[in-house]
Design an enzyme around this catalytic site. Sequence first.
Site, PDB file in Angstrom:
ATOM      1  N   ASP A  57     -52.908  -2.108 -17.332  1.00 24.59           N
ATOM      2  CA  ASP A  57     -54.154  -1.642 -16.718  1.00 24.59           C
ATOM      3  C   ASP A  57     -55.237  -2.687 -16.947  1.00 24.59           C
ATOM      4  OD1 ASP A  57     -56.341  -0.231 -15.820  1.00 24.59           O
ATOM      5  OD2 ASP A  57     -56.475   1.036 -17.610  1.00 24.59           O
ATOM      6  N   ASP A  61     -58.988   2.337 -16.401  1.00 21.81           N
ATOM      7  CA  ASP A  61     -58.905   3.714 -15.881  1.00 21.81           C
ATOM      8  C   ASP A  61     -57.616   4.412 -16.332  1.00 21.81           C
ATOM      9  OD1 ASP A  61     -56.974   2.538 -14.333  1.00 21.81           O
ATOM     10  OD2 ASP A  61     -57.819   3.132 -12.401  1.00 21.81           O
ATOM     11  N   ASP A  65     -52.223  -1.592 -12.790  1.00 21.30           N
ATOM     12  CA  ASP A  65     -52.688  -2.039 -11.470  1.00 21.30           C
ATOM     13  C   ASP A  65     -52.226  -3.466 -11.187  1.00 21.30           C
ATOM     14  OD1 ASP A  65     -54.506  -3.566 -13.043  1.00 21.30           O
ATOM     15  OD2 ASP A  65     -55.844  -1.827 -13.143  1.00 21.30           O
ATOM     16  N   ASP A 134     -40.803  -1.662  -2.371  1.00 19.97           N
ATOM     17  CA  ASP A 134     -40.091  -0.400  -2.225  1.00 19.97           C
ATOM     18  C   ASP A 134     -40.486   0.182  -0.866  1.00 19.97           C
ATOM     19  OD1 ASP A 134     -38.704   1.936  -3.022  1.00 19.97           O
ATOM     20  OD2 ASP A 134     -39.403   1.669  -5.086  1.00 19.97           O
ATOM     21  N   ASP A 236     -35.777   3.152  -0.215  1.00 20.16           N
ATOM     22  CA  ASP A 236     -35.790   4.379  -1.006  1.00 20.16           C
ATOM     23  C   ASP A 236     -35.136   5.536  -0.249  1.00 20.16           C
ATOM     24  OD1 ASP A 236     -37.082   6.037  -3.241  1.00 20.16           O
ATOM     25  OD2 ASP A 236     -37.791   7.064  -1.449  1.00 20.16           O
ATOM     26  N   GLU A 290     -31.017   2.380  -1.813  1.00 20.08           N
ATOM     27  CA  GLU A 290     -30.886   3.273  -2.968  1.00 20.08           C
ATOM     28  C   GLU A 290     -29.696   4.163  -2.676  1.00 20.08           C
ATOM     29  OE1 GLU A 290     -33.585   6.514  -3.516  1.00 20.08           O
ATOM     30  OE2 GLU A 290     -33.218   6.607  -5.655  1.00 20.08           O
ATOM     31  N   HIS A 356     -36.729   4.037 -12.846  1.00 22.84           N
ATOM     32  CA  HIS A 356     -37.859   4.966 -12.982  1.00 22.84           C
ATOM     33  C   HIS A 356     -37.449   6.428 -12.773  1.00 22.84           C
ATOM     34  CE1 HIS A 356     -37.217   4.367  -8.801  1.00 22.84           C
ATOM     35  NE2 HIS A 356     -37.993   5.391  -8.517  1.00 22.84           N
ATOM     36  N   ASP A 357     -36.217   6.659 -12.382  1.00 24.49           N
ATOM     37  CA  ASP A 357     -35.755   8.043 -12.195  1.00 24.49           C
ATOM     38  C   ASP A 357     -34.914   8.519 -13.365  1.00 24.49           C
ATOM     39  OD1 ASP A 357     -36.986   8.382  -9.724  1.00 24.49           O
ATOM     40  OD2 ASP A 357     -35.308   7.463  -8.659  1.00 24.49           O
TER      41      ASP A 357
HETATM   42  C1  GLC Z   1     -36.125   8.043  -4.747  1.00 28.66           C
HETATM   43  C2  GLC Z   1     -37.047   7.454  -5.791  1.00 28.66           C
HETATM   44  C3  GLC Z   1     -37.689   8.574  -6.553  1.00 28.66           C
HETATM   45  C4  GLC Z   1     -38.485   9.396  -5.597  1.00 28.66           C
HETATM   46  C5  GLC Z   1     -37.607   9.896  -4.463  1.00 28.66           C
HETATM   47  C6  GLC Z   1     -38.422  10.431  -3.333  1.00 28.66           C
HETATM   48  O1  GLC Z   1     -35.055   8.694  -5.319  1.00 28.66           O
HETATM   49  O2  GLC Z   1     -36.339   6.575  -6.610  1.00 28.66           O
HETATM   50  O3  GLC Z   1     -38.514   8.117  -7.585  1.00 28.66           O
HETATM   51  O4  GLC Z   1     -39.070  10.473  -6.259  1.00 28.66           O
HETATM   52  O5  GLC Z   1     -36.840   8.864  -3.895  1.00 28.66           O
HETATM   53  O6  GLC Z   1     -39.052   9.386  -2.657  1.00 28.66           O
END
Ligand code: GLC
Length: 579
Positions: A57, A61, A65, A134, A236, A290, A356-357
């Site tokens: 950051d 905030d 960023d 993405d 994605d 993905e 991140h999932d």
């Molecule tokens: C993909 C992303 C995930 C997101 C989902 C909906 O699986 O990796 O983080 O929540 O799509 O876009």
Amino acid sequence: MKKTFFTLLLMMLATLGMLGCNSNTGTDNTMIQTDSSEQRWWKEAVVYQLYPRSFKDSDGDGIGDLKGIMEKLDYLKSLGVDVVWLNPIYSSPNDDNGYDVSDYRGIMPEFGTMQDFDALLKAMHEKGLKLVMDIVVNHSSDEHEWFKQSRSSRDNKYRDYYHWWPAEKGKPPYRYSLFDVNHDAWRYDSLTNAYYLHYFGVKQPDLNWENPKLRQEIYDMMKFWAEKGVDGFRLDAFQFAAKDTTWPELPKGYEKEFAKHVAMKPAIHGYLQEMYEQVLSKYDVMSVAEGAGNSFEDAHNLVDADRKELNMAYAFEAIDLAKSSGYDLLQFKQVFSKWDSAFAQKGWLSIFLANHDNARMVTRWANDSPEYREVATKMLNTFLLSMRGTPYCYYGDELGMNNPGFTKITDYKDGPSLNDYTYKLNNGMKPEDILKEMQFSCRDNGRTPMQWSNAAQAGFTTGVPWIAVNQNYTTVNVAMQEKDDNSCLQYFKRMVSLRKAEKALVYGKYTLLDAGNQQVYAYTREWQGKKLLVLLNFSDKPATANTGVKTANAKVLIHNYSTTPSATLRPYEAVIYGL
Ligand code: GLC
């Protein structure tokens, strides 16, 4: 781990050479050149996935960023990685942290401006770093102008940008939503007396890919970013873009095999070929889907070079194995081995253990206790960076960041996870049981702020971070690890360098050894006369591997303990020998 029937079956298959580890793959220069052995920058690249909200950051905030990323380019460069994949940075109401895009050509104000983006891309390129965007186009935000128009009237010209079901036909056939609080994917909208489809959250209506106008908008948008000079796209949730719009009834309980029923509908390949022709073929960009469909055939259909669709698949079979109850190493080996084998000649894969999932790599796949966290992190990074496929390293995993151990529901910020909590409560589960599971598996575990130093808030922000910092930041952070030659960070850099120096680790034939070993993952990589042996103890006990390979005169190329390796591997010990 006890020997199950499954284990015995694996051992049998391994003996018979049927785990796909001895394939005649053409990775040897004496054999036929295959598309897997063709050399490409995106195969040799190490990808670093960076969650912008949590990286750095710059303005206090509490939200990471673009200027923050800019401040840390020297750090990224020092890792030796080549490509940075940024999770979405577009304008978004943030119902799903940017995976709900309201303007595909605008930057989320919390992250900065388009000037910041242009400056970041330029600076990255000057340092020899590439950037992957993405692309979230299975759905948009309900706050996107297209959806606002679409919902306004049945004859609006954007009506067919989304999937609508007129209510006079009754209720639409049940569809499961992954993120909806009731898991119902059709939402009634009184404005036009119709239901719209949302496989993800209620604020993420699915785009209608059957509409050529929508498709053209998407390709134009991708060209907009490609013209700016971005180096790749991650698509994605794209496996859900094509739908069977005759909306047949699906079998009750189909959501248990959600992807089998709704992913990779045939039209998807036409869309991807069109995208390739209009966008991807015109730029030197990498592209990754993905997911990889439901079979090797699906995955090959996405990525074999002669099909002109995408560059690489991102298969979930392995990442889904880790459960709070543990996982079976034999199964882990089997899954990676069979995917390698299936792609040994054609196509290309991504290799990853976190994103991140998912929760943190070392917590899910090894051991994050103070005793083993470091050595186990190094071992996992040895794995990640020594397999065939393009490795994806998730920010913080180079340091051995682990799950933060949140105890209260208010610690969690992810909307879909909070919906899931409510759904489970409504269905009679006890809060403490849900929280216990979330502590292991919730994806917010993998989204805590990057640990830069032992300053307040780990040096991530001067304000209050949007999600709590892992309290171990005082001992697990970049500043300390940069000074310590034995740290996870320095090991990670050495491992990246080794991958760069040894093309066998990128293109080399992979051969699984001692398949039935319940503690050790052992394999060789071979390329143009070079052979490397990788030994990884995935357990917290000493272990030996029966590889049949003599290591007495072999050179240790990398090793995660400070004293010389021997035939007995210590807990989580990792070593790569040059043979
Ligand atoms: C993909 C992303 C995930 C997101 C989902 C909906 O699986 O990796 O983080 O929540 O799509 O876009």
